[in-house]
Scaffold this active site. Structure first.
Site, short mmCIF file in Angstrom:
data_model
loop_
_atom_site.label_atom_id
_atom_site.label_comp_id
_atom_site.label_asym_id
_atom_site.label_seq_id
_atom_site.Cartn_x
_atom_site.Cartn_y
_atom_site.Cartn_z
N THR A 70 0.85 -1.20 0.00
CA THR A 70 0.00 0.00 0.00
C THR A 70 0.88 1.24 0.00
OG1 THR A 70 -1.80 -1.14 1.12
CG2 THR A 70 -1.76 1.27 1.32
N ASN A 149 -5.71 -10.18 -7.65
CA ASN A 149 -5.90 -10.81 -6.34
C ASN A 149 -7.27 -11.44 -6.13
OD1 ASN A 149 -6.70 -8.06 -6.39
ND2 ASN A 149 -6.88 -8.04 -4.19
N SER A 196 5.03 -7.38 -1.26
CA SER A 196 4.59 -7.31 0.13
C SER A 196 4.91 -8.62 0.83
CB SER A 196 3.08 -7.04 0.14
OG SER A 196 2.58 -7.18 1.45
N HIS A 198 3.99 -10.16 3.59
CA HIS A 198 3.02 -11.06 4.23
C HIS A 198 2.23 -11.92 3.24
CE1 HIS A 198 -0.98 -8.92 3.83
NE2 HIS A 198 -0.20 -7.89 3.61
N THR A 234 12.74 6.10 10.78
CA THR A 234 13.78 5.18 11.25
C THR A 234 13.61 3.82 10.58
OG1 THR A 234 13.83 6.38 13.32
CG2 THR A 234 14.84 4.18 13.31
N CYS A 320 -9.49 -6.54 1.36
CA CYS A 320 -9.49 -5.09 1.39
C CYS A 320 -10.80 -4.50 0.88
CB CYS A 320 -8.36 -4.54 0.54
SG CYS A 320 -6.79 -5.23 1.01
#
Ligand code: PMP
Length: 378
Positions: A70, A149, A196, A198, A234, A320
Site C-alpha cells: 500500500t 488478487n 509485500s 506477508h 527510522t 481489502c
C-alpha cells in the site's frame, strides 16, 4: 481449522520470525547512528538489500524498503505522477487494481490527472487492442497488477512492455504482490514494481518498492531522508532483513509450491464445475494459487459464513474490498454476470496448504450445496 484465504495473508514462516527476533534483539540499533553499532547494523541492512537484488536478478535497479505494498504503490504513483505533470497528465490503469492503486489514482484525478481504465476480454485477459488505443503522447504512467488478487488473471507484461517502447515518457509500474513466489518476475520489463512480505509467508508491515533506476520523483513523505529520500522514518532493519529471508525461502520453494497448488486448483474446479448453479470464475491459465467460484444467486457472505462455521476460512472477494457494499469492480470489469458476482468466493493457497485442506473444503462444499441448492439460479 482449514485456512484457504492466503491471498489476504499467509502464515509467517518460523525461520522468518526467528530472523526478525534475532535482528531485533542483537541489532536493534539505528542504522543512521554514527557509532560502531550503527555502522554494523547499516551494513546488515545493505547486505539484505544486496541479497534482494541478487534474488530478483537486479543490476542497476534500486530497492527501497517500505511498510508494504500500500505504501509502495502510494509513494511511487503519487510521486511519479506529480513529477511528470509538465510532460503529460494521462495515467492508464484498470478497474481490477487493488484499492492502494485505484484510490491513489482517484486522488490524482482531483489534482487534474486524466485516468483511463483499460478493458478486459470475456476470458479475463487484458484487451491489448483497447490498451493500444489508449496510448498517446499525454500518457505518463501505466499502473497495472501482475496477478489479479480476486480472479488470478495474469497480466501480459512483456506485450505491454513492447507496446510502450515508442513512448519513452511512460513509466510502467506493476503491482507484483500476488505473483512473487508463484510466477517468474522479469524486472527488466518494468520501470518499477512492488512486493509485500506477508503474501509469501513473511511478516505484515514489510515490503519493497523497486525502481529501474534511481529516479527523481516528487517526495510525498518528509523527514530524515532515509531510503534515498523516498521513505523517511527510522529504518526497520529487523523487518527488512526478515523480508530478504522470506524472499529467499519463497524462491527456493516456488517450483514445488506451484506444482502442488496447481493440483489443488484443478481438483476443486473439476469437482464443482458441473454442479448446476455453480460458476467457475477463475481462468485455467490464471495464477496457480487462486480459485474463484460463484454460488449464483446466493450472497458470497452467506457462503463464506457457512464454510467458516465448518472451520474453513475462505473469502468473498478480497479482504481489502469485501466490506464494501458495492459490487466487486474486478468481476464487473471481467464481464462476470451480476448474480454471479454477488455469490463469488475466493479460495487461495500457500505453501502450508495440504491435500486434507482441499478434502475438507470439498466435503463442506457438498453439504453447503445441499443446503443452498434450492436458492441457486441454474
Ligand atoms: N496489491 C495487491 C494486489 C494486494 O493483494 C494487496 C494486499 N491485499 C496489496 C497491494 C496491499 O499490500 P499491503 O497489505 O502490503 O499493503
Amino acid at each position: 481449522m482449514n485456512y484457504l484465504d492466503n491471498c489476504a495473508t499467509t502464515k509467517p514462516d518460523p525461520e522468518v520470525l526467528k530472523t526478525f527476533n534475532t535482528v531485533n534483539t542483537t541489532y536493534f540499533f539505528n542504522p543512521s547512528s554514527p557509532h560502531g553499532k550503527g555502522l554494523e547494523v547499516s551494513k546488515l541492512l545493505e547486505s539484505a538489500r544486496d541479497q534482494i537484488k541478487a534474488l530478483l536478478g537486479l543490476k542497476h535497479q534500486t530497492v527501497i524498503f517500505t511498510s508494504g505494498a500500500t505504501e509502495s504503490n502510494n509513494l511511487v504513483i503519487t510521486g511519479m505522477a506529480r513529477s511528470k505533470k509538465q510532460f503529460g497528465k494521462t495515467i492508464i490503469t484498470s478497474k481490477l487494481e487493488h484499492p492502494s492503486v485505484l484510490e491513489t489514482v482517484r486522488a490524482l484525478e482531483e489534482e487534474g490527472f486524466n485516468i483511463q481504465y483499460v478493458k478486459f476480454n470475456e476470458d479475463a485477459t487484458l484487451d491489448l487492442a483497447h490498451f493500444k488505443s489508449l496510448l498517446n503522447q499525454d500518457v505518463v504512467m501505466i499502473c497495472l497488477m501482475h496477478v489479479n488478487n480476486v480472479m488470478g488473471a495474469v497480466l501480459p507484461i512483456k506485450a505491454i512492455h513492447d507496446l510502450i517502447q515508442d513512448y519513452p515518457k511512460i513509466h510502467f509500474h506493476v503491482d507484483c504482490v500476488q505473483s512473487f513466489g508463484k510466477l517468474p518476475i522479469d524486472a527488466s520489463l518494468m520501470d518499477s514494481f512492488v512486493l509485500s512480505g506477508h503474501k509469501f509467508n513473511g511478516i505484515k508491515g514489510q515490503g519493497i518498492l523497486v525502481f529501474d533506476q534511481l529516479v527523481t520523483i516528487t517526495h510525498t513523505l518528509f523527514g530524515g531522508g532515509q531510503e534515498y529520500g523516498f521513505r523517511s522514518g527510522t529504518i526497520n532493519v529487523a523487518s527488512d532483513v526478515a523480508l530478504a529471508k522470506a524472499m529467499r525461502i519463497a524462491l527456493n520453494e516456488q517450483e514445488a509450491l506451484v506444482e502442488r497448488v496447481k493440483k489443488y486448483k484443478t481438483q476443486i474446479e473439476e469437482a464443482v464445475r458441473n454442479y448446476p448453479g455453480i460458476r467457475v470464475n477463475s481462468v485455467p491459465d490464471g495464477a496457480p494459487h487462486i480459485v474463484n467460484l460463484a454460488f449464483v444467486g446466493v450472497k458470497g457472505e452467506v457462503i463464506v459464513n457457512s464454510f467458516s462455521k465448518r472451520g474453513i476460512m475462505i473469502s468473498t472477494t478480497s479482504a481489502c474490498s469485501s466490506k464494501r457494499a458495492k459490487l466487486n469492480e474486478t468481476l464487473t470489469a471481467l464481464h462476470v454476470p451480476e448474480t454471479a458476482i454477488t455469490g463469488s468466493v475466493r479460495i487461495s493457497f500457500d505453501k502450508y496448504t495440504t491435500k486434507s485442506d482441499i478434502d475438507a473444503f470439498l466435503n463442506a462444499f457438498d453439504e453447503i450445496y445441499e443446503e443452498m441448492k434450492e436458492l441457486l439460479i441454474k
